[in-house]
Design a protein around this motif. Structure first.
Motif, mmCIF file in Angstrom:
data_model
loop_
_atom_site.group_PDB
_atom_site.id
_atom_site.type_symbol
_atom_site.label_atom_id
_atom_site.label_comp_id
_atom_site.label_asym_id
_atom_site.label_seq_id
_atom_site.Cartn_x
_atom_site.Cartn_y
_atom_site.Cartn_z
ATOM 1 N N ALA A 321 12.611 -10.846 -1.841
ATOM 2 C CA ALA A 321 13.495 -11.198 -2.952
ATOM 3 C C ALA A 321 12.940 -10.753 -4.296
ATOM 4 N N LEU A 322 11.939 -9.911 -4.290
ATOM 5 C CA LEU A 322 11.317 -9.481 -5.527
ATOM 6 C C LEU A 322 11.123 -7.967 -5.495
ATOM 7 N N ASP A 323 11.541 -7.298 -6.564
ATOM 8 C CA ASP A 323 11.397 -5.851 -6.702
ATOM 9 C C ASP A 323 10.713 -5.586 -8.037
ATOM 10 N N VAL A 324 9.453 -5.148 -8.000
ATOM 11 C CA VAL A 324 8.625 -5.053 -9.204
ATOM 12 C C VAL A 324 8.373 -3.591 -9.567
ATOM 13 N N THR A 325 8.546 -3.290 -10.836
ATOM 14 C CA THR A 325 8.097 -2.018 -11.406
ATOM 15 C C THR A 325 7.000 -2.345 -12.413
ATOM 16 N N ALA A 326 5.809 -1.855 -12.157
ATOM 17 C CA ALA A 326 4.681 -2.050 -13.071
ATOM 18 C C ALA A 326 4.405 -0.720 -13.755
ATOM 19 N N THR A 327 4.350 -0.723 -15.063
ATOM 20 C CA THR A 327 4.209 0.529 -15.793
ATOM 21 C C THR A 327 3.192 0.381 -16.910
ATOM 22 N N ASP A 328 2.501 1.474 -17.201
ATOM 23 C CA ASP A 328 1.531 1.483 -18.296
ATOM 24 C C ASP A 328 1.386 2.907 -18.797
ATOM 25 N N HIS A 329 1.052 3.049 -20.081
ATOM 26 C CA HIS A 329 0.884 4.405 -20.618
ATOM 27 C C HIS A 329 -0.543 4.921 -20.436
ATOM 28 N N GLN A 330 -1.484 4.050 -20.040
ATOM 29 C CA GLN A 330 -2.860 4.463 -19.826
ATOM 30 C C GLN A 330 -3.080 4.842 -18.362
ATOM 31 N N ILE A 331 -3.672 6.009 -18.143
ATOM 32 C CA ILE A 331 -3.843 6.503 -16.783
ATOM 33 C C ILE A 331 -4.807 5.632 -15.986
ATOM 34 N N ASP A 332 -5.850 5.094 -16.616
ATOM 35 C CA ASP A 332 -6.778 4.221 -15.898
ATOM 36 C C ASP A 332 -6.096 2.925 -15.472
ATOM 37 N N ALA A 333 -5.169 2.426 -16.287
ATOM 38 C CA ALA A 333 -4.433 1.222 -15.924
ATOM 39 C C ALA A 333 -3.535 1.487 -14.719
ATOM 40 N N VAL A 334 -2.872 2.626 -14.698
ATOM 41 C CA VAL A 334 -1.987 2.952 -13.581
ATOM 42 C C VAL A 334 -2.765 3.034 -12.276
ATOM 43 N N ARG A 335 -3.916 3.697 -12.317
ATOM 44 C CA ARG A 335 -4.720 3.816 -11.097
ATOM 45 C C ARG A 335 -5.257 2.458 -10.667
ATOM 46 N N SER A 336 -5.611 1.622 -11.629
ATOM 47 C CA SER A 336 -6.093 0.279 -11.311
ATOM 48 C C SER A 336 -4.993 -0.561 -10.680
ATOM 49 N N ALA A 337 -3.810 -0.532 -11.288
ATOM 50 C CA ALA A 337 -2.692 -1.330 -10.765
ATOM 51 C C ALA A 337 -2.248 -0.830 -9.398
ATOM 52 N N GLU A 338 -2.278 0.469 -9.177
ATOM 53 C CA GLU A 338 -1.930 0.997 -7.862
ATOM 54 C C GLU A 338 -2.838 0.423 -6.788
ATOM 55 N N SER A 339 -4.128 0.331 -7.082
ATOM 56 C CA SER A 339 -5.069 -0.236 -6.121
ATOM 57 C C SER A 339 -4.868 -1.742 -5.978
ATOM 58 N N THR A 340 -4.687 -2.430 -7.091
ATOM 59 C CA THR A 340 -4.488 -3.879 -7.066
ATOM 60 C C THR A 340 -3.262 -4.258 -6.240
ATOM 61 N N LEU A 341 -2.186 -3.493 -6.370
ATOM 62 C CA LEU A 341 -0.903 -3.835 -5.735
ATOM 63 C C LEU A 341 -0.667 -3.079 -4.437
ATOM 64 N N ALA A 342 -1.695 -2.461 -3.874
ATOM 65 C CA ALA A 342 -1.514 -1.597 -2.704
ATOM 66 C C ALA A 342 -0.866 -2.323 -1.531
ATOM 67 N N ARG A 343 -1.187 -3.577 -1.323
ATOM 68 C CA ARG A 343 -0.633 -4.304 -0.167
ATOM 69 C C ARG A 343 0.861 -4.588 -0.336
ATOM 70 N N TYR A 344 1.369 -4.451 -1.556
ATOM 71 C CA TYR A 344 2.783 -4.719 -1.826
ATOM 72 C C TYR A 344 3.560 -3.442 -2.144
ATOM 73 N N ARG A 345 3.081 -2.311 -1.690
ATOM 74 C CA ARG A 345 3.716 -1.054 -2.107
ATOM 75 C C ARG A 345 5.159 -0.920 -1.618
ATOM 76 N N ASP A 346 5.576 -1.744 -0.640
ATOM 77 C CA ASP A 346 6.970 -1.693 -0.186
ATOM 78 C C ASP A 346 7.915 -2.400 -1.148
ATOM 79 N N ARG A 347 7.379 -3.177 -2.102
ATOM 80 C CA ARG A 347 8.238 -3.898 -3.043
ATOM 81 C C ARG A 347 7.730 -3.804 -4.479
ATOM 82 N N ALA A 348 6.751 -2.942 -4.704
ATOM 83 C CA ALA A 348 6.243 -2.744 -6.056
ATOM 84 C C ALA A 348 5.890 -1.278 -6.240
ATOM 85 N N ARG A 349 6.284 -0.719 -7.357
ATOM 86 C CA ARG A 349 5.927 0.661 -7.686
ATOM 87 C C ARG A 349 5.203 0.655 -9.029
#
Length: 438
Positions: A321-349
């Motif tokens: 029931a949750l569809d998350v888009t996480a966005t940031d303009h800093q490349i290090d933040a994007v790579r960090s969030a991708e790793s942090t949210l890896a287990r939820y990649r089916d419902r978070a981009r």
């Protein structure tokens, strides 16, 4: 580089019809020093014909430009280096766009030799600076010296991993912000580190002899109260630590999700509209992914059929029931969030984006915002204006913005100017969370 492309890079600002707009690509004092220490006499010559004075042969490989904000370092490198390609790795997506635009405006001969990481390529993975698909072989790397030792470690080790024998890394900065610890970090990836000659208030650190087999940059990682693992690459804000403002925002986001679930359950019981439609959430300026992680975990463990047990992998029913888009303009933040949210990649981009430019209008039910308010050491409350405009644009009618800020700052008038209603959800000595309804 051909004589034609070197000449184009050297003269396009003065000759272009857009010269006033392109003046920002002229190097400043620090950038001139970086170019001098990277390419020697070539950076001082009027026509750029002198050979680069690097410890390796620049014509045999690529040049890597790190952290160019305007295109000045990139165009200066094109003018002075003989390398076939100049690969540019910017920390922020808006800087990458400016570099790409500056190269394109210089003409096709110049533009064709510039590769902007993340725009002309995929985003790098893990501790990479440049995607392996680019096939980089760096003979010279140059850029501004970051203040964060973690970011410096990422740049140094990432450069050494793709450097040719005899390559050099030249990073310049303000001398009052430089410390011996920076030399120590560079020494973890290069055999020789020395300071260049200072000029005015600036100086460069010059590292040569990339260490073969040097360990890759190791991201910071920290478990968050059984919720999941936070990851921090390079210079991401707060590293892998939960920041207090983000935690206050996450608390209110979970309350929002709980209330929505209760309303949906009531609608279903009363024969109303389908309450199972996913809540569309935008984490605007996601940083290391803390807020999204906590919200996704709450959805997986507290809401819907098939909710996962605490600490178990989320099952399909719990977080659907949750569809998350996480966005940031800093490349290090994007790579960090991708790793942090890896287990939820089916419902978070996770996207590398500036002020939600890739998000459609009226497409989000909730926007979460923990904005920056510092430009260096100076408080700058104008930094949030574009983010608030973006939040107002992407929300559906009656959609909500949850906004956290330091309690001593006064952001409420800026929200009231854009939203139908604003109220305070939480306030303590350090942080305030506001709710704004479109």
């Amino acid at each position: 580089m051909t004589d034609a492309s070197r000449s184009a890079a050297h003269s396009f600002i003065a000759d272009s019809a857009d010269a006033p707009a392109l003046a920002a690509t002229a190097p400043d004092a620090l950038e001139r020093l970086i170019l001098h220490d990277a390419f020697g006499d070539a950076a001082d010559s009027a026509d750029g014909d002198a050979a680069p004075a690097s410890s390796g042969d620049a014509s045999a490989g690529d040049v890597l430009v790190l952290g160019d904000d305007t295109g000045a370092l990139t165009l200066g490198t094109l003018q002075h280096a003989a390398a076939a390609r100049v690969i540019v790795r910017c920390g922020a997506v808006d800087a990458a766009q400016r570099v790409r635009a500056a190269a394109d405006q210089a003409g096709p001969e110049v533009a064709g030799r510039v590769v902007v990481v993340g725009l002309d390529t995929d985003l790098p993975g893990g501790a990479e600076l440049v995607p392996a698909s680019v096939g980089p072989r760096i003979t010279t790397a140059l850029g501004r010296l970051p203040k964060s030792l973690a970011e410096l470690d990422l740049l140094a080790r990432g450069t050494a991993a793709i450097a040719a024998d005899g390559a050099r890394l030249v990073l310049g900065g303000n001398q009052k912000h430089m410390a011996r610890s920076m030399n120590d970090v560079l020494a973890g990836a290069f055999e020789n580190v020395r300071g260049g000659f200072g000029k005015g208030k600036h100086r460069c650190l010059i590292a040569t002899g990339p260490i073969a087999g040097a360990a890759a940059h190791e991201a910071q990682r920290q478990e968050v109260l059984g919720v999941g693992m936070l990851t921090g690459f390079g210079g991401v804000f707060s590293g892998a630590k939960p920041d207090r403002g983000g935690s206050a925002l996450a608390d209110q986001a979970i309350r929002w999700l709980t209330a929505r679930s209760e309303r949906a359950a009531g609608a279903e019981n009363g024969g109303g509209a389908d309450g199972a439609a996913p809540a569309r959430v935008l984490d605007l300026g996601c940083g290391n992914g803390l807020v999204s992680l906590r919200l996704l975990h709450a959805a997986a463990t507290k809401h819907g059929p098939g909710a996962a047990k605490r600490g178990d992998k989320a099952r399909d029913g719990g977080a659907a029931a949750l569809d998350v888009t996480a966005t940031d303009h800093q490349i290090d933040a994007v790579r960090s969030a991708e790793s942090t949210l890896a287990r939820y990649r089916d419902r978070a981009r996770v996207t590398w984006d500036d002020a939600a430019s890739q998000v459609e209008d009226a497409s989000m039910d909730l926007v979460l915002l923990n904005p920056p308010f510092h430009e260096g050491a100076r408080i700058d409350m104008t930094l949030v204006q574009g983010l608030l405009d973006a939040a107002q644009r992407v929300l559906v009618d009656s959609g909500e913005l949850l906004f956290v800020h330091n309690s001593h700052l006064r952001y409420r008038p800026a929200l009231e100017a854009r939203f139908a209603s604003v109220n305070e959800l939480h306030r303590d000595r350090m942080f305030t969370v506001l709710r704004a309804v479109k």
